[in-house]
Design an enzyme around this catalytic site. Structure first.
Site, PDB file in Angstrom:
ATOM      1  N   CYS A  46      -8.952  -8.332   5.141  1.00  8.64           N
ATOM      2  CA  CYS A  46      -7.837  -9.279   5.371  1.00  8.64           C
ATOM      3  C   CYS A  46      -6.971  -8.835   6.531  1.00  8.64           C
ATOM      4  CB  CYS A  46      -6.975  -9.448   4.122  1.00  8.64           C
ATOM      5  SG  CYS A  46      -7.845 -10.157   2.746  1.00  8.64           S
ATOM      6  N   GLN A  49       0.817  -1.222   0.000  1.00  8.15           N
ATOM      7  CA  GLN A  49       0.000   0.000   0.000  1.00  8.15           C
ATOM      8  C   GLN A  49       0.851   1.272   0.000  1.00  8.15           C
ATOM      9  OE1 GLN A  49      -3.177  -0.026  -0.467  1.00  8.15           O
ATOM     10  NE2 GLN A  49      -3.651  -2.180  -0.076  1.00  8.15           N
TER      11      GLN A  49
END
Ligand code: PMP
Length: 404
Positions: free
Chosen positions: A363, A202
């Site tokens: 997740c 990310q």
């Protein structure tokens, strides 16, 4: 400068409608849309260059090999690795972390040794260590965080012991958007003689990453989250570490010589790349990195920072709004809950308005547990999103909340 309408024109999917409404794609944390140059590169290579790499004497094979290895050089340059020997192609962040957990675990860890991870890890930076724990009896230590979603650096320091062999932490949280102080964390780990793996899934799409400046020992990311194709990812590793690790999988490409008695392994990075690589995807990934480099990572970061600040400010105005993740250093992710509206209901109703957000545990179930919630609604921004899209999101969230 940053011409958003020109940028958007590079992404054909942004013109489509869903349920008769213009698509507002705010699920970039899950995957990003692809500019024309990336898809064109794939079509072009299949139509005019396609041949297996590294083994062929013939023209096409050599040309495909050149493109594939040029892709590796583009990746090296993008994250400022020292040499292409340090760039291992994988299927994605998940495979990169599994590769490292397996190879590092085999070579350097035994029963009672410890790995340090954090509360905000994605399952892909938790489960590989649990598999290693089951195989070898290692222990997993977890850095706690405060309620804003920032890791506690004093607690981090206290987790080191003589048995600590590795730190593996995320650069940016996919739920909270927190940008962790990884440079400082790496420095601390090195003071204890411990190497560090950074999960950059990310981070790479949003901020300029320089692995030498960070002094990261290992760094993992996925192509599909940085406007590249699916099925390709990268594990960066310092050459001196990768040299010491055993191979991950056996097969073609990763060997030098094979007899039935003994095999010698190929040099870096091929030692870790058994089988035919996704050489189409590596070229396309390079085009994606060219694309973001062309816009300028600093311009992208500034644009997305402004969007994130604006979204937080506007969403805060909604009665019953609870923003999840208010770290000082925050990247392009905004997670929230409104009153007691279930995230799934919010997501489904926003979808009918053409707004694609993600809902659920993302997740990161242990993080949800820490926050005492089941899930969130997550809007995650990309380089093509606009303030107008955020206005539409805010109006959508208001409309849904009024319905409940
Ligand atoms: N780490 C983080 C922080 C992520 O956000 C993701 C993807 N959601 C992953 C790892 C796994 O990436 P991939 O599915 O591309 O392997």
């Amino acid at each position: 400068m940053y011409d958003i309408s020109k940028v958007r024109a590079d992404f054909p999917i942004l013109e489509r409608k869903v349920y008769g409404k213009p698509l507002i794609y705010l699920d970039n944390g899950a995957t990003t849309q692809k500019p024309r140059s990336v898809v064109d590169a794939m079509v072009e290579e299949y139509y005019s260059v396609n041949a297996n790499v590294h083994r062929g004497v013939h023209f096409l094979s050599q040309q495909a090999t050149e493109l594939h290895e040029a892709g590796r050089e583009t990746v090296r340059n993008f994250i400022n690795a020292r040499t292409t020997n340090e760039i291992v192609f994988t299927r994605g962040t998940t495979e990169s972390i599994n590769l490292l957990a397996f190879c590092f675990g085999e070579e350097f860890m035994s029963e009672g040794d410890e790995v340090i991870i954090s509360t905000m890890e994605h399952h892909s930076n938790i489960v590989p260590w649990q598999l290693l724990a089951a195989r070898k009896g290692i222990a997993i230590k977890v850095i706690p965080m405060n309620d804003r979603g920032e890791l506690l650096m004093d607690e981090y320091e206290r987790l080191f012991s003589k048995r600590t062999k590795l730190v593996s932490v995320t650069h940016v949280s996919n739920v909270l958007g927190t940008v962790n102080p990884v440079k400082e964390m790496i420095e601390k780990a090195h003071a204890h003689g411990v190497p560090v793996l950074i999960d950059g899934a990310q981070a790479v799409p949003h901020i300029a990453v320089d692995v030498q400046d960070l002094d990261a020992d290992f760094y993992a990311f996925s192509g599909h989250k940085v406007y590249g194709p699916t099925g390709i990812g990268v594990l960066y590793g310092k050459e001196e570490w990768l040299d010491l690790l055993p191979p991950y999988q056996g097969g073609g490409e990763m060997i030098q010589t094979v007899t039935f008695e003994k095999t010698t392994f190929n040099e870096l990075p091929f030692k870790f790349e058994a089988g035919t690589p996704d050489y189409i995807a590596t070229t396309a990934l390079a085009r994606a990195l060219d694309y973001v480099t062309g816009l300028g990572m600093n311009h992208i970061a500034a644009h997305e920072h402004e969007l994130t600040q604006y979204a937080m400010q506007r969403l805060r105005e909604i009665p019953g709004m609870r923003l999840i993740g208010e770290a000082e250093q925050k990247s392009s992710v905004v997670s929230f809950l409104v009153g007691n509206i279930h995230p799934f209901d919010m997501g489904t109703l926003l979808d009918r308005l053409g707004i694609a957000v993600r809902t659920g545990h993302h997740c990161a179930q242990p993080l949800m547990h820490r926050l005492g919630i089941e899930g969130t609604v997550r809007a995650s921004f990309g380089l093509y999103n606009t303030r107008e899209e955020i206005d539409t999101l805010v109006a959508g969230v208001e409309r849904v909340s009024n319905m409940f």
